[in-house]
Design a protein around this motif. Structure first.
Motif, PDB file in Angstrom:
ATOM      1  N   GLU A   1     -13.156   2.811   6.698  1.00  0.00           N
ATOM      2  CA  GLU A   1     -12.511   2.118   7.811  1.00  0.00           C
ATOM      3  C   GLU A   1     -12.197   3.096   8.947  1.00  0.00           C
ATOM      4  OE1 GLU A   1      -9.082   0.198   6.280  1.00  0.00           O
ATOM      5  OE2 GLU A   1     -10.186  -1.184   4.995  1.00  0.00           O
ATOM      6  N   LYS A   2     -11.716   4.281   8.545  1.00  0.00           N
ATOM      7  CA  LYS A   2     -11.366   5.273   9.566  1.00  0.00           C
ATOM      8  C   LYS A   2     -12.601   5.723  10.332  1.00  0.00           C
ATOM      9  CE  LYS A   2      -9.005   9.742  10.056  1.00  0.00           C
ATOM     10  NZ  LYS A   2      -8.336  10.846   9.316  1.00  0.00           N
TER      11      LYS A   2
ATOM     12  N   ARG B   1      -7.788   3.027  -3.033  1.00  0.00           N
ATOM     13  CA  ARG B   1      -8.524   2.533  -1.870  1.00  0.00           C
ATOM     14  C   ARG B   1      -8.848   3.648  -0.886  1.00  0.00           C
ATOM     15  NH1 ARG B   1      -6.575  -0.681   1.687  1.00  0.00           N
ATOM     16  NH2 ARG B   1      -8.596  -1.653   2.122  1.00  0.00           N
ATOM     17  N   THR B   2      -8.813   4.892  -1.362  1.00  0.00           N
ATOM     18  CA  THR B   2      -9.035   6.023  -0.463  1.00  0.00           C
ATOM     19  C   THR B   2     -10.409   5.960   0.192  1.00  0.00           C
ATOM     20  OG1 THR B   2      -7.592   7.382  -1.848  1.00  0.00           O
ATOM     21  CG2 THR B   2      -9.040   8.532  -0.304  1.00  0.00           C
TER      22      THR B   2
ATOM     23  N   GLU C   1       0.844  -1.197   0.000  1.00  0.00           N
ATOM     24  CA  GLU C   1       0.000   0.000   0.000  1.00  0.00           C
ATOM     25  C   GLU C   1       0.880   1.247   0.000  1.00  0.00           C
ATOM     26  OE1 GLU C   1      -4.064   0.528   2.070  1.00  0.00           O
ATOM     27  OE2 GLU C   1      -2.627   1.495   3.413  1.00  0.00           O
TER      28      GLU C   1
ATOM     29  N   ASP D   1     -12.257   3.332   0.701  1.00  0.00           N
ATOM     30  CA  ASP D   1     -12.289   2.223   1.653  1.00  0.00           C
ATOM     31  C   ASP D   1     -11.615   2.606   2.965  1.00  0.00           C
ATOM     32  OD1 ASP D   1     -13.505   0.737  -0.296  1.00  0.00           O
ATOM     33  OD2 ASP D   1     -11.678  -0.274  -0.945  1.00  0.00           O
ATOM     34  N   ARG D   2     -10.475   3.268   2.845  1.00  0.00           N
ATOM     35  CA  ARG D   2      -9.773   3.682   4.060  1.00  0.00           C
ATOM     36  C   ARG D   2     -10.570   4.719   4.844  1.00  0.00           C
ATOM     37  NH1 ARG D   2      -4.328   2.519   4.640  1.00  0.00           N
ATOM     38  NH2 ARG D   2      -4.649   3.538   6.647  1.00  0.00           N
ATOM     39  N   THR D   3     -11.274   5.595   4.130  1.00  0.00           N
ATOM     40  CA  THR D   3     -12.112   6.587   4.808  1.00  0.00           C
ATOM     41  C   THR D   3     -13.230   5.903   5.585  1.00  0.00           C
ATOM     42  OG1 THR D   3     -11.649   8.213   3.077  1.00  0.00           O
ATOM     43  CG2 THR D   3     -13.567   8.615   4.485  1.00  0.00           C
TER      44      THR D   3
ATOM     45  N   TYR E   1      -4.902   6.747  -0.746  1.00  0.00           N
ATOM     46  CA  TYR E   1      -4.289   5.449  -0.500  1.00  0.00           C
ATOM     47  C   TYR E   1      -4.485   4.569  -1.737  1.00  0.00           C
ATOM     48  CZ  TYR E   1      -4.386   7.043   4.317  1.00  0.00           C
ATOM     49  OH  TYR E   1      -4.212   7.779   5.470  1.00  0.00           O
TER      50      TYR E   1
ATOM     51  N   ARG F   1       0.737   5.610   0.275  1.00  0.00           N
ATOM     52  CA  ARG F   1      -0.048   6.785   0.689  1.00  0.00           C
ATOM     53  C   ARG F   1       0.563   8.022   0.048  1.00  0.00           C
ATOM     54  NH1 ARG F   1       0.380  11.054   4.045  1.00  0.00           N
ATOM     55  NH2 ARG F   1      -1.448  11.739   5.245  1.00  0.00           N
TER      56      ARG F   1
END
Length: 578
Positions: A139-140, A132-133, A96, A135-137, A107, A98
């Motif tokens: 998740e966050k 995957r930005t 991954e 997805d990470r948002t 990401y 960033r």
């Protein structure tokens, strides 16, 4: 309706792995252009990474868009990771990356895969990057919800632990520094919910959270770790004085009343504090120590600082509670019976039923310990019901053994907490009905504190018990706050003088005067008196001469098992003198 074709096209699949690769008739750039996400082909030869072809998304994300433009800050990182993947010797690898975008961090999940090697071509590798930005948002945001309290937006118990770890790991600390945990429990919070509703309770918690937050210093962390429980992580530079200073700030922030609807409510809280022995100490242990200290603070009404042994006491209480729950479910408790003696004739007028517990793991557990735990944990209700049913059944078994009803009764103790939470009148009615005995043979013993806590409810209960023809005794009389009006208006039959007055009345003139006063008061109100703690013949004779009706204590007998109590009564059936 649509006509189906009479002939289907002939679709042939490529056979074998040798045919499943890029055709040389199509340029690599054309293959990359067909991909909707960033992709590039690289060659790696003589430790040099060379770009063979890229598609448009790759250029937008990973290379400079204009000639002469400075290299993007993350370019060196993705090149380093590609070389690292190539040198690993694996056919494919993922990682991954960033990078800082215009709207914040972005990401990408990147893959590096080895391409087939046509004749005369150097080592070729395919690089792809999936965004995957979003997805990470997600998740966050989910993680934030898991680690924070939805009502106050403060960290919850799990988030509190992570905040502490972050402070300890990423913040510089002086050599002599330590940290402290302050646990805060809001007093009488349940009354707000019961009286004004849960919405008002939520508003109260939000207001308290804001006020507590205003009392924090820079670097402190406030969390809501339970329903009405808060905790503060604080850096401590000057030992206990720092912690007490924070306590004073907390009290100052809560000193002003909080307005809810048309009411102004003053918030009281219990505060417990634990200090770390070093920065390497497990923060979770310090939190548990602070929570153990706040439990003591709830009883004492003062700020409590954790001391060695408190956590062991808390763990002991937890063990007792757990084992007591099992004992109640599996019949692990027994009743002991201590005789009540008529002081003028020596006749056995009854027995007091006392709970006893021998546990396989804990050994002998004193009633003072397990009854206190039962009251704190709510197990006092099933414990009290068990004692009432078992006492009534013991009388029934004695009657069956004797062939007729024995001229004795049994006293059963009532906890104030059980009186507040349970339908005690219904419990005794069932106990009497199941055992087939008269209510006159089962005496309810209650303390003065039970009446003082809720006089009106206590009055209704006592009259309900009188409807069952049950005698009522006030236990530990003289140690509480009863007044003459309550004694006169309530259907009380017996006053039991607390043993603290009886055992030393021969040596202490004031205690003797107290006993005489209680006997005189009882006589004027038409009540019987039982003296507890009679341990010598001199005490028994002195109380006999003072006209006391009944006594109990080690001089007569210690509490005994059910069968031994029956034998004791049979042996003294023809009465004995005191």
């Amino acid at each position: 309706m649509r006509d189906r074709p009479t002939e289907m096209p002939d679709i042939q699949l490529l056979l074998g792995q040798d045919d499943a690769h890029l055709s040389h008739r199509v340029a690599i750039a054309d293959w990359l252009a067909a991909l909707p996400y960033p992709a590039a082909a690289f060659s790696f030869e003589d430790n040099r990474l060379s770009m063979v072809a890229t598609n448009a998304p790759f250029g937008n994300c990973f290379t400079c868009s204009n000639p002469g433009e400075a290299e993007r800050p993350h370019a060196a990182e993705w090149r380093r990771r590609i070389v690292q993947s190539v040198l690993s010797g694996r056919d494919s690898e993922g990682f991954e990356l960033r990078r800082d975008g215009m709207l914040g961090p972005e990401y990408f999940y990147c893959t590096v895969g080895r391409l087939p090697e046509p004749d005369g071509e150097p080592n070729l590798f395919l690089f792809t990057a999936l965004d995957r930005t979003s997805d990470r948002t997600i998740e966050k945001n989910l993680r934030r919800e898991l680690l924070s309290d939805g009502l106050t937006a403060l960290p919850n118990r799990t988030g509190f632990g992570e905040e502490i770890e972050d402070r300890l790991t990423n913040t510089p600390w002086p050599d002599n520094a330590q940290f402290g945990i302050l646990a805060i429990d809001l007093s009488r919070f349940s009354r707000v919910n019961e009286s004004l509703g849960p919405m008002a309770g939520d508003e109260l918690l939000i207001t308290v959270a804001k006020r507590l937050k205003s009392s924090l210093r820079q670097g402190d962390v406030l969390a809501r770790i339970g329903g009405n429980d808060f905790a503060i992580f604080a850096r401590i530079n000057n030992g206990l004085s720092d912690a007490l200073h924070i306590v004073q700030r907390i009290r100052d922030s809560l000193s002003y009343p909080i307005r809810l609807s048309d009411l102004q409510i003053r918030v009281d809280c219990a505060i417990g504090c634990a200090l770390s022995t070093s920065l390497t100490e497990d923060p979770e242990d310090v939190v548990r120590k602070a929570q153990a200290a706040v439990k003591i603070a709830k009883r004492s009404g003062k700020v409590e600082i954790y001391r060695n042994g408190v956590l062991k006491e808390a763990q002991r209480r937890f063990s007792v509670e757990s084992r007591l729950r099992d004992a109640l479910a599996q019949g692990g408790l027994t009743l002991a019976f201590q005789p009540l003696i008529h002081l003028q004739t020596g006749e056995i007028t009854g027995f007091e039923a006392l709970a006893r517990w021998e546990d396989e793991e804990l050994g002998h557990v004193s009633p003072a310990e397990f009854i206190a735990v039962a009251e704190e944990s709510g197990l006092i209700t099933p414990l009290g019901r068990w004692a009432a049913y078992e006492a009534a059944q013991a009388l029934s078994r004695w009657d069956a053994k004797f062939g007729q009803a024995l001229p004795v009764g049994v006293n059963v103790n009532l906890s104030p907490i059980q009186m507040a939470r349970d339908d005690v009148a219904s419990m005794f009615e069932e106990a009497l009905r199941y055992a087939g005995i008269s209510g006159k043979r089962l005496t309810a013993e209650l303390t003065e504190s039970a009446i003082v806590a809720d006089p009106e409810k206590a009055r209704k209960l006592l009259f309900a018990l009188k409807d069952l023809h049950m005698p009522i005794a006030m236990d530990d009389f003289g140690t509480g706050y009863s007044n003459l009006a309550s004694l006169h208006s309530l259907p009380i039959d017996i006053l039991k003088i607390d043993r603290s007055f009886v055992t030393s009345m021969l040596e202490d003139r004031d205690k003797e005067i107290m006993v005489r006063t209680i006997l005189s008061l009882a006589e004027s109100l038409g009540l019987h008196v039982t003296a507890e703690g009679i341990e010598t013949q001199q005490l028994a004779h002195a109380l006999q001469n003072l006209g006391c009706w009944q006594g109990q204590g080690y001089y007569f007998a210690r509490p005994m098992a059910e069968g031994d109590a029956y034998d004791y009564w049979r042996a003294r059936w023809n009465f004995e003198t005191v």
